[in-house]
Design a protein around this motif. Structure first.
Motif, PDB file in Angstrom:
ATOM      1  N   ARG A   1       9.082   6.154  -2.687  1.00 38.74           N
ATOM      2  CA  ARG A   1       8.855   6.311  -1.252  1.00 38.74           C
ATOM      3  C   ARG A   1      10.162   6.234  -0.459  1.00 38.74           C
ATOM      4  O   ARG A   1      10.274   6.850   0.600  1.00 38.74           O
ATOM      5  CB  ARG A   1       7.832   5.301  -0.746  1.00 38.74           C
ATOM      6  CG  ARG A   1       8.274   3.870  -0.670  1.00 38.74           C
ATOM      7  CD  ARG A   1       7.119   2.973  -0.306  1.00 38.74           C
ATOM      8  NE  ARG A   1       6.175   2.877  -1.402  1.00 38.74           N
ATOM      9  CZ  ARG A   1       4.978   2.322  -1.316  1.00 38.74           C
ATOM     10  NH1 ARG A   1       4.558   1.836  -0.161  1.00 38.74           N
ATOM     11  NH2 ARG A   1       4.179   2.256  -2.352  1.00 38.74           N
TER      12      ARG A   1
ATOM     13  N   GLY B   1       0.816  -1.208   0.000  1.00 40.02           N
ATOM     14  CA  GLY B   1       0.000   0.000   0.000  1.00 40.02           C
ATOM     15  C   GLY B   1       0.847   1.254   0.000  1.00 40.02           C
ATOM     16  O   GLY B   1       1.890   1.314  -0.643  1.00 40.02           O
ATOM     17  N   ASP B   2       0.426   2.259   0.764  1.00 37.02           N
ATOM     18  CA  ASP B   2       1.136   3.538   0.752  1.00 37.02           C
ATOM     19  C   ASP B   2       1.982   3.759   2.001  1.00 37.02           C
ATOM     20  O   ASP B   2       2.390   4.884   2.294  1.00 37.02           O
ATOM     21  CB  ASP B   2       0.143   4.690   0.597  1.00 37.02           C
ATOM     22  CG  ASP B   2      -0.881   4.742   1.725  1.00 37.02           C
ATOM     23  OD1 ASP B   2      -0.845   3.852   2.619  1.00 37.02           O
ATOM     24  OD2 ASP B   2      -1.720   5.663   1.714  1.00 37.02           O
ATOM     25  N   ARG B   3       2.268   2.686   2.742  1.00 36.98           N
ATOM     26  CA  ARG B   3       3.051   2.848   3.971  1.00 36.98           C
ATOM     27  C   ARG B   3       4.477   3.285   3.654  1.00 36.98           C
ATOM     28  O   ARG B   3       4.996   3.016   2.564  1.00 36.98           O
ATOM     29  CB  ARG B   3       3.064   1.549   4.776  1.00 36.98           C
ATOM     30  CG  ARG B   3       3.994   0.475   4.254  1.00 36.98           C
ATOM     31  CD  ARG B   3       3.855  -0.798   5.045  1.00 36.98           C
ATOM     32  NE  ARG B   3       2.556  -1.401   4.850  1.00 36.98           N
ATOM     33  CZ  ARG B   3       2.025  -2.316   5.657  1.00 36.98           C
ATOM     34  NH1 ARG B   3       2.677  -2.687   6.742  1.00 36.98           N
ATOM     35  NH2 ARG B   3       0.852  -2.837   5.392  1.00 36.98           N
ATOM     36  N   GLN B   4       5.085   3.955   4.595  1.00 36.41           N
ATOM     37  CA  GLN B   4       6.459   4.381   4.406  1.00 36.41           C
ATOM     38  C   GLN B   4       7.391   3.181   4.538  1.00 36.41           C
ATOM     39  O   GLN B   4       7.146   2.262   5.323  1.00 36.41           O
ATOM     40  CB  GLN B   4       6.849   5.443   5.427  1.00 36.41           C
ATOM     41  CG  GLN B   4       7.041   4.900   6.843  1.00 36.41           C
ATOM     42  CD  GLN B   4       7.537   5.950   7.811  1.00 36.41           C
ATOM     43  OE1 GLN B   4       7.089   7.101   7.755  1.00 36.41           O
ATOM     44  NE2 GLN B   4       8.432   5.579   8.706  1.00 36.41           N
TER      45      GLN B   4
ATOM     46  N   LEU C   1       9.260   0.843  -5.481  1.00 39.11           N
ATOM     47  CA  LEU C   1       9.322   1.449  -4.148  1.00 39.11           C
ATOM     48  C   LEU C   1      10.301   2.609  -4.043  1.00 39.11           C
ATOM     49  O   LEU C   1      10.351   3.288  -3.004  1.00 39.11           O
ATOM     50  CB  LEU C   1       9.692   0.378  -3.114  1.00 39.11           C
ATOM     51  CG  LEU C   1       8.692  -0.776  -2.965  1.00 39.11           C
ATOM     52  CD1 LEU C   1       9.166  -1.748  -1.896  1.00 39.11           C
ATOM     53  CD2 LEU C   1       7.293  -0.262  -2.648  1.00 39.11           C
TER      54      LEU C   1
END
Length: 240
Positions: free
Chosen positions: A121, A71-74, A118
């Motif tokens: 991010r 997902g959009d987690r760091q 990735l």
């Protein structure tokens, strides 16, 4: 790099070297999200307090499914540890080309695809790291595992190029080169094997020391021999 408080995505983290990396990073205060293919092993790691994700990285669809699950987690640290070994020796019965394709994808294409997905991010973090686990066989191949050796040599080359591309950015790019380690992949090997706990310790020490390479155990000697005589290093490794 101080790993305390960092969020780590670790592929192949439910067994072998990866499992020990996960445990040692957690002990140092990192939050580790790990992947694996075996449900029982993932459940066991979940019982130890890790967040786990099922992932088969032998195809593009498997990598894309993992990215979607993240997902959009760091992510502060990406460790590409998952890998497949496959026998490939034309002196014996005809090797399985499909098995070779799966090995090449899991060991080379999957890390490249995951890094590409990735990287934005990772770039958004104040400090980040990419760790690619290759092998001493990336320096000089043995005979029986030709496809595995080729995949790791390819990842080594990619890692060196990636490091040059990211020079000047706050992203540490580490290549970890283990020797023969006592894991499921090497269960049929009668040679001396490094405990996975010690291999993991040396890899993490390289991350903490901001070192671009973790030449683990006997790989230090292999690197020294190769620097003096590449032909001699290749001759020695072909015996294994």
């Amino acid at each position: 790099m101080d790993v305390n408080g960092k969020t780590v995505l670790l592929t192949g983290g439910s067994a072998g070297i990866g499992r020990e990396i996960a445990r040692q990073l957690k002990a140092k205060g990192a939050k580790v999200v790990l992947t694996g293919r075996d449900p029982a092993r993932l459940e066991a790691m979940g019982a130890e307090g890790f967040e786990t994700m099922a992932a088969d990285l032998s195809s593009a669809a498997g990598v894309d499914a993992l990215v979607a699950a993240v997902g959009d987690r760091q992510i502060d640290i990406l460790i590409n540890n998952a890998g497949l070994g496959v026998p490939h020796d034309v002196r014996n019965l005809a090797p399985d080309p499909d098995a070779a394709d799966g090995c090449l994808y899991a060991n080379l294409s999957a890390p490249i695809r995951l890094i590409t997905a990735l990287l934005p991010r990772l770039r958004a973090r104040p400090r980040a790291a990419i760790v690619n686990v290759t092998s001493g066989l990336a320096i000089a191949p043995n005979t029986a595992s030709s496809v595995y050796c080729a995949s790791k040599a390819g990842l080594r080359s990619y890692t060196m190029a990636l490091r040059a591309q990211l020079a000047g950015e706050p992203i540490l790019v580490v290549e970890a080169l283990p020797p023969v380690v006592d894991t499921q992949m090497t269960a049929d090997r009668a040679t001396s094997k490094m405990p996975p706990e010690e291999c993991a310790r040396q890899i993490i020490a390289a991350i903490e020391g901001d070192r671009p390479e973790a030449n683990v155990g006997m790989v230090k000697l292999l690197r020294a021999v190769y620097s003096l005589s590449p032909a001699l290093a290749r001759s020695v490794m072909r015996r294994f």
